[in-house]
Design a protein around this motif. Structure first.
Motif, mmCIF file in Angstrom:
data_model
loop_
_atom_site.group_PDB
_atom_site.id
_atom_site.type_symbol
_atom_site.label_atom_id
_atom_site.label_comp_id
_atom_site.label_asym_id
_atom_site.label_seq_id
_atom_site.Cartn_x
_atom_site.Cartn_y
_atom_site.Cartn_z
ATOM 1 N N PRO A 199 19.997 55.073 46.641
ATOM 2 C CA PRO A 199 18.828 55.619 45.943
ATOM 3 C C PRO A 199 17.616 55.737 46.866
ATOM 4 N N ALA A 200 16.978 56.908 46.840
ATOM 5 C CA ALA A 200 15.840 57.160 47.728
ATOM 6 C C ALA A 200 14.523 56.641 47.171
ATOM 7 N N GLY A 201 14.483 56.308 45.896
ATOM 8 C CA GLY A 201 13.248 55.801 45.322
ATOM 9 C C GLY A 201 12.320 56.906 44.845
ATOM 10 N N LYS A 202 11.113 56.537 44.511
ATOM 11 C CA LYS A 202 10.182 57.462 43.869
ATOM 12 C C LYS A 202 9.711 58.581 44.784
ATOM 13 N N LEU A 203 9.854 58.433 46.095
ATOM 14 C CA LEU A 203 9.406 59.475 47.017
ATOM 15 C C LEU A 203 10.438 60.593 47.188
ATOM 16 N N GLY A 204 11.625 60.405 46.649
ATOM 17 C CA GLY A 204 12.621 61.473 46.658
ATOM 18 C C GLY A 204 13.250 61.699 48.009
ATOM 19 N N GLY A 205 13.801 62.882 48.184
ATOM 20 C CA GLY A 205 14.544 63.167 49.400
ATOM 21 C C GLY A 205 15.904 62.521 49.355
ATOM 22 N N VAL A 206 16.457 62.234 50.514
ATOM 23 C CA VAL A 206 17.767 61.599 50.603
ATOM 24 C C VAL A 206 17.679 60.387 51.502
ATOM 25 N N MET A 207 18.415 59.345 51.147
ATOM 26 C CA MET A 207 18.437 58.121 51.934
ATOM 27 C C MET A 207 19.879 57.668 52.070
ATOM 28 N N LYS A 208 20.260 57.257 53.287
ATOM 29 C CA LYS A 208 21.617 56.796 53.549
ATOM 30 C C LYS A 208 21.581 55.544 54.411
ATOM 31 N N CYS A 209 22.624 54.711 54.252
ATOM 32 C CA CYS A 209 22.725 53.484 55.034
ATOM 33 C C CYS A 209 24.167 53.267 55.480
ATOM 34 N N GLY A 210 24.323 52.555 56.583
ATOM 35 C CA GLY A 210 25.630 52.172 57.092
ATOM 36 C C GLY A 210 25.468 50.986 58.006
ATOM 37 N N THR A 211 26.476 50.722 58.818
ATOM 38 C CA THR A 211 26.399 49.620 59.774
ATOM 39 C C THR A 211 26.785 50.123 61.158
ATOM 40 N N THR A 212 26.212 49.501 62.167
ATOM 41 C CA THR A 212 26.549 49.823 63.549
ATOM 42 C C THR A 212 26.480 48.534 64.361
ATOM 43 N N SER A 213 26.709 48.640 65.650
ATOM 44 C CA SER A 213 26.775 47.440 66.493
ATOM 45 C C SER A 213 25.727 47.500 67.590
ATOM 46 N N GLY A 214 25.248 46.339 68.000
ATOM 47 C CA GLY A 214 24.299 46.222 69.097
ATOM 48 C C GLY A 214 24.610 44.981 69.901
ATOM 49 N N ASP A 215 23.682 44.631 70.762
ATOM 50 C CA ASP A 215 23.880 43.447 71.605
ATOM 51 C C ASP A 215 24.002 42.181 70.770
ATOM 52 N N GLY A 216 23.322 42.175 69.634
ATOM 53 C CA GLY A 216 23.358 40.980 68.795
ATOM 54 C C GLY A 216 24.431 41.018 67.730
ATOM 55 N N GLY A 217 25.337 41.979 67.788
ATOM 56 C CA GLY A 217 26.380 42.089 66.773
ATOM 57 C C GLY A 217 26.111 43.241 65.823
#
Length: 227
Positions: free
Chosen positions: A168-186
């Motif tokens: 959900p993008a919330g009251k400001l609208g548009g599109v929102m997406k999430c996922g996971t990735t990796s870095g030096d700290g995991g």
């Protein structure tokens, strides 16, 4: 007797009567069931076609009107980096500034922006849960397509973005997406939003995707304003 010699009496009486039988009189050998369906009159067909075309045209005009209204509503966007947002505190240390500027510059190189920003926010409750936010403003005609492109570029940098999904993008609208990735700290969560006036991303070490998505909505509402 020929027709020419009909008597006056016969003319007065009319033709001989025709005997009708109990059998039906078949006027044609054509089977009515095999007849093709009657076509609607041309004028009626034209009215139907015109009505259908008008309905499609009105639907298209409504869609264009809605899209135009959304663009007009979202295009004039400002992004800032307040000292406090969503319970987090801006980190103004030299190291944090350098990291934020690196992320901002990389983001700006991937998308043509009018303005850009980058900052690091500390979580007072846990120093390992800092949030890195970077983005900018510009007119985007296809926000979701551009956001997907940004995630692909991020995957090129970090290896991959797994489990990417819309949230959900919330009251400001548009599109929102999430996922996971990796870095030096995991592994860490990564989220992004895009609308017709802005695009931004954030990295969330030591947070789940659901936790990051909720926090990202709060951060967005604290850093984004519209005219």
């Amino acid at each position: 007797m020929s027709d020419a010699h009909l008597t006056e009496r016969q003319l007065d009486e009319g033709p001989d009567p025709v005997d009708l039988t109990d059998e039906p009189i078949q006027l044609s050998h054509r089977d009515p069931a095999s007849d093709p369906p009657r076509r609607a009159p041309a004028s009626r067909r034209r009215r139907i076609v015109l009505a259908a075309a008008l309905a499609v045209g009105l639907a298209g005009a409504a869609a264009l009107g809605t899209a135009g209204w959304r663009v007009a509503q979202q295009k004039d966007t400002r992004l800032s980096a307040p000292e406090q947002v969503a319970g987090l505190t801006r980190d103004d240390s030299e190291r944090a500034r350098s990291t934020a500027d690196y992320l901002r510059s990389g983001f700006a190189a991937d998308i043509d922006l009018d303005t850009s920003f980058g900052t690091v926010y500390r979580d007072p409750a846990d120093e390992t849960r800092a949030v890195l936010v970077f983005g900018g403003t510009t007119l985007l005609w296809q926000p979701e397509r551009d956001l997907d492109s940004l995630f692909r570029l991020m995957a090129d940098e970090t290896g991959r973005v797994a489990g990417l999904r819309e949230v959900p993008a919330g009251k400001l609208g548009g599109v929102m997406k999430c996922g996971t990735t990796s870095g030096d700290g995991g592994d860490f969560a990564i989220c992004g939003w895009a609308d017709h006036g802005s695009a931004a991303m954030a990295m969330f070490p030591s947070r789940s995707v659901d936790d990051a998505a909720g926090l990202f909505r709060q951060i967005r509402e604290g850093v984004q304003t519209r005219d």
